[in-house]
Design a protein around this motif. Structure first.
Motif, mmCIF file in Angstrom:
data_model
loop_
_atom_site.group_PDB
_atom_site.id
_atom_site.type_symbol
_atom_site.label_atom_id
_atom_site.label_comp_id
_atom_site.label_asym_id
_atom_site.label_seq_id
_atom_site.Cartn_x
_atom_site.Cartn_y
_atom_site.Cartn_z
ATOM 1 N N GLY A 1 0.816 -1.212 0.000
ATOM 2 C CA GLY A 1 0.000 0.000 0.000
ATOM 3 C C GLY A 1 0.850 1.262 0.000
ATOM 4 N N ALA A 2 1.947 1.249 0.768
ATOM 5 C CA ALA A 2 2.859 2.401 0.772
ATOM 6 C C ALA A 2 3.502 2.591 -0.598
ATOM 7 N N GLU A 3 3.843 1.487 -1.261
ATOM 8 C CA GLU A 3 4.425 1.580 -2.599
ATOM 9 C C GLU A 3 3.422 2.161 -3.600
ATOM 10 N N ARG A 4 2.167 1.759 -3.466
ATOM 11 C CA ARG A 4 1.129 2.280 -4.363
ATOM 12 C C ARG A 4 0.987 3.802 -4.197
ATOM 13 N N GLU A 5 1.005 4.267 -2.949
ATOM 14 C CA GLU A 5 0.913 5.711 -2.705
ATOM 15 C C GLU A 5 2.122 6.440 -3.276
ATOM 16 N N PHE A 6 3.302 5.835 -3.146
ATOM 17 C CA PHE A 6 4.524 6.442 -3.685
ATOM 18 C C PHE A 6 4.452 6.557 -5.208
ATOM 19 N N ILE A 7 3.978 5.515 -5.867
ATOM 20 C CA ILE A 7 3.873 5.541 -7.325
ATOM 21 C C ILE A 7 2.872 6.598 -7.785
ATOM 22 N N LEU B 1 11.287 17.663 -8.414
ATOM 23 C CA LEU B 1 12.296 16.726 -7.926
ATOM 24 C C LEU B 1 12.273 16.653 -6.409
ATOM 25 N N THR B 2 12.086 17.782 -5.754
ATOM 26 C CA THR B 2 11.986 17.794 -4.296
ATOM 27 C C THR B 2 10.779 16.996 -3.822
ATOM 28 N N ASP B 3 9.647 17.163 -4.503
ATOM 29 C CA ASP B 3 8.444 16.386 -4.165
ATOM 30 C C ASP B 3 8.688 14.890 -4.347
ATOM 31 N N PHE B 4 9.419 14.534 -5.392
ATOM 32 C CA PHE B 4 9.707 13.123 -5.659
ATOM 33 C C PHE B 4 10.575 12.531 -4.544
ATOM 34 N N VAL B 5 11.591 13.280 -4.111
ATOM 35 C CA VAL B 5 12.470 12.803 -3.035
ATOM 36 C C VAL B 5 11.687 12.665 -1.733
ATOM 37 N N GLU B 6 10.807 13.610 -1.454
ATOM 38 C CA GLU B 6 9.994 13.524 -0.230
ATOM 39 C C GLU B 6 9.079 12.301 -0.267
ATOM 40 N N ALA B 7 8.468 12.045 -1.426
ATOM 41 C CA ALA B 7 7.596 10.869 -1.554
ATOM 42 C C ALA B 7 8.388 9.587 -1.377
ATOM 43 N N GLN B 8 9.597 9.556 -1.948
ATOM 44 C CA GLN B 8 10.436 8.365 -1.828
ATOM 45 C C GLN B 8 10.895 8.176 -0.375
ATOM 46 N N THR B 9 11.235 9.271 0.294
ATOM 47 C CA THR B 9 11.639 9.195 1.700
ATOM 48 C C THR B 9 10.502 8.674 2.563
ATOM 49 N N THR B 10 9.302 9.165 2.317
ATOM 50 C CA THR B 10 8.141 8.703 3.079
ATOM 51 C C THR B 10 7.899 7.218 2.864
ATOM 52 N N TYR C 1 10.088 4.840 1.944
ATOM 53 C CA TYR C 1 11.114 4.025 2.590
ATOM 54 C C TYR C 1 10.977 4.064 4.111
ATOM 55 N N ALA C 2 10.617 5.221 4.667
ATOM 56 C CA ALA C 2 10.444 5.328 6.118
ATOM 57 C C ALA C 2 9.283 4.463 6.588
ATOM 58 N N GLN C 3 8.165 4.482 5.842
ATOM 59 C CA GLN C 3 7.026 3.644 6.205
ATOM 60 C C GLN C 3 7.394 2.166 6.124
ATOM 61 N N SER C 4 8.091 1.788 5.039
ATOM 62 C CA SER C 4 8.475 0.385 4.880
ATOM 63 C C SER C 4 9.402 -0.054 6.008
ATOM 64 N N TYR C 5 10.342 0.807 6.371
ATOM 65 C CA TYR C 5 11.264 0.473 7.464
ATOM 66 C C TYR C 5 10.503 0.294 8.776
ATOM 67 N N GLN C 6 9.571 1.184 9.054
ATOM 68 C CA GLN C 6 8.817 1.088 10.302
ATOM 69 C C GLN C 6 7.969 -0.175 10.331
ATOM 70 N N TYR C 7 7.361 -0.524 9.195
ATOM 71 C CA TYR C 7 6.581 -1.758 9.128
ATOM 72 C C TYR C 7 7.455 -2.970 9.431
ATOM 73 N N MET C 8 8.681 -2.994 8.886
ATOM 74 C CA MET C 8 9.561 -4.135 9.102
ATOM 75 C C MET C 8 10.081 -4.179 10.536
ATOM 76 N N VAL C 9 10.338 -3.027 11.135
ATOM 77 C CA VAL C 9 10.763 -3.006 12.536
ATOM 78 C C VAL C 9 9.667 -3.560 13.430
ATOM 79 N N ASP C 10 8.431 -3.149 13.183
ATOM 80 C CA ASP C 10 7.301 -3.676 13.968
ATOM 81 C C ASP C 10 7.169 -5.181 13.775
ATOM 82 N N LEU C 11 7.390 -5.643 12.554
ATOM 83 C CA LEU C 11 7.298 -7.085 12.294
ATOM 84 C C LEU C 11 8.410 -7.825 13.022
#
Length: 395
Positions: A161-167, A258-267, A269-279
């Motif tokens: 779902g996070a990847e879909r929002e990023f795309i 480009l700044t918007d793209f980097v912010e979306a990518q950061t968000t 990756y941060a969401q994915s990292y948090q999901y994996m830490v919780d797992l």
């Protein structure tokens, strides 16, 4: 149509029929008598087009002078072309990043051209998550492996779902402005640039006609034609220059994108990292009995020994919020036994282990020589090894 424009130019200048014939001679090198003029105008070869093409050909052969653009305009043209090429390259690679499957990219491109909605499909993370959840349900959510599969599947779907929002964010805030530049602003620049080339050829052709003019009347007409083409060329050069200078604002806009793209990518990756830490925290108390099974199969004739994996972090080690590891340490140093509550279901990997059910209470004790990650558990007449990460010592 071009014949009418050609004659209309000389009529506006007050040119007579003999003057037109004389100018024709200066352009094509052959004198036309008045009664031949009608035949010339109906001939498929257009006098104006012939002059234009002749000028272009002679320039290529180095037989005619060419009006050069000023250095500033040439630099602007080079920068615009460089912007176009790099924008196309960045767009292409971004599309590959967002959708690695070339077949899906082609399908989405066709839907876009047909102005139809692209069908919704699960991405790779969501497909993997769904498979894990279905497999965990079949093994049973009450088992350790089934429960772990379900938790992993839910996390994979969250990442999907996070990847879909990023795309979606990248397509709207990054790809769309780049595509609008290529299909809008740059096409306008190309159009005006081609028109500038036409005006330059007209100007150089007028200069050539003036040089070849010998009759005074024809020379006067050629001079007026030169002034008109010079004015049109200067006006078109100014229009093209203004459009090309707008590329600077395009760069500023693309920088914001480009700044918007980097912010979306950061968000993302941060969401994915948090999901994996919780797992990881959820799976921290699940020992890998499969690795111990592999160890057993490699040993010949020896007693089966189950070795749980090292916990992921110190925060994941403590199964008892009240007593923590100190309670297990004290129990191992004493000869007594303690009550413990089971945190998760556990399936015994061998006859030396004891299967556990979540929330049941058993007695545990330490046996000399036993691995520090294990205790001896007792439930009535049943006895076997149990992993301490599945237990919570009770007071």
């Amino acid at each position: 149509m071009e014949d009418t424009v050609f004659l209309g130019t000389f009529n506006a200048a007050g040119g007579t029929l003999p003057q037109i014939c004389a100018l024709t001679q200066s352009c094509v090198g052959q004198f036309l008598r008045p009664h031949d003029l009608v035949f010339a105008l109906t001939w498929p070869v257009k006098i104006l087009t012939l002059s234009f093409n002749l000028q272009f050909t002679e320039e290529k052969l180095g037989q005619a002078e060419k009006t050069e653009l000023d250095a500033h305009l040439e630099n602007l043209l080079c920068r615009a072309e460089c912007t176009k090429q790099n924008t196309e390259r960045i767009m292409k690679q971004t599309e590959v990043l967002l959708q690695p499957n070339p077949n899906v990219r082609i399908e989405e491109f066709l839907y876009e051209k047909l102005e139809k909605k692209v069908p919704t499909r699960m991405n790779n993370h969501e497909v993997l998550g769904q498979s894990m959840i279905e497999s965990g349900s079949e093994f049973g959510p009450g088992t350790a492996y089934g429960n772990a599969l379900i938790k992993c599947g839910e996390t994979e779907k969250q990442i999907g779902g996070a990847e879909r929002e990023f795309i979606q964010s990248s397509a709207i805030n990054f790809l769309t402005p780049f595509r609008n530049f290529l299909e809008g602003d740059f096409k306008t620049i190309l159009k005006e640039r081609k028109l500038l080339q036409v005006k330059r050829l007209d100007l150089d052709a007028a200069k050539t006609r003036l040089k070849k003019a010998r009759v005074p009347d024809a020379r006067a007409v050629a001079e007026q034609d030169l002034r008109m083409t010079q004015s049109e060329f200067d006006r078109q050069a100014e229009i093209t220059r203004l459009l090309l200078e707008g590329v600077s604002s395009t760069h500023a806009h693309h920088l914001r994108c480009l700044t918007d793209f980097v912010e979306a990518q950061t968000t993302y990756y941060a969401q994915s990292y948090q999901y994996m830490v919780d797992l990881q925290k959820q799976l921290g108390s699940f020992p890998s009995t499969f690795s111990s099974n592999n160890n057993q199969s490699s040993s010949s004739g020896g007693a089966s020994i189950s070795v749980p994996t090292i916990p992921l972090s110190a925060s994941m080690l403590s199964p008892s919020p009240g007593l923590g590891l100190s309670g297990f340490h004290e129990l191992r140093n004493s000869s007594g036994s303690r009550k413990a509550r089971v945190l998760y279901d556990y399936d015994a990997a061998g006859s030396s282990e004891l299967s556990l059910l979540a929330d049941e209470v058993i007695m545990v004790s330490s046996v000399p020589g036993m691995d520090s990650d294990w205790l001896m558990g007792e439930r009535g007449t049943q006895k076997g090894k149990v992993p301490i990460t599945y237990l919570e010592l009770l007071n």
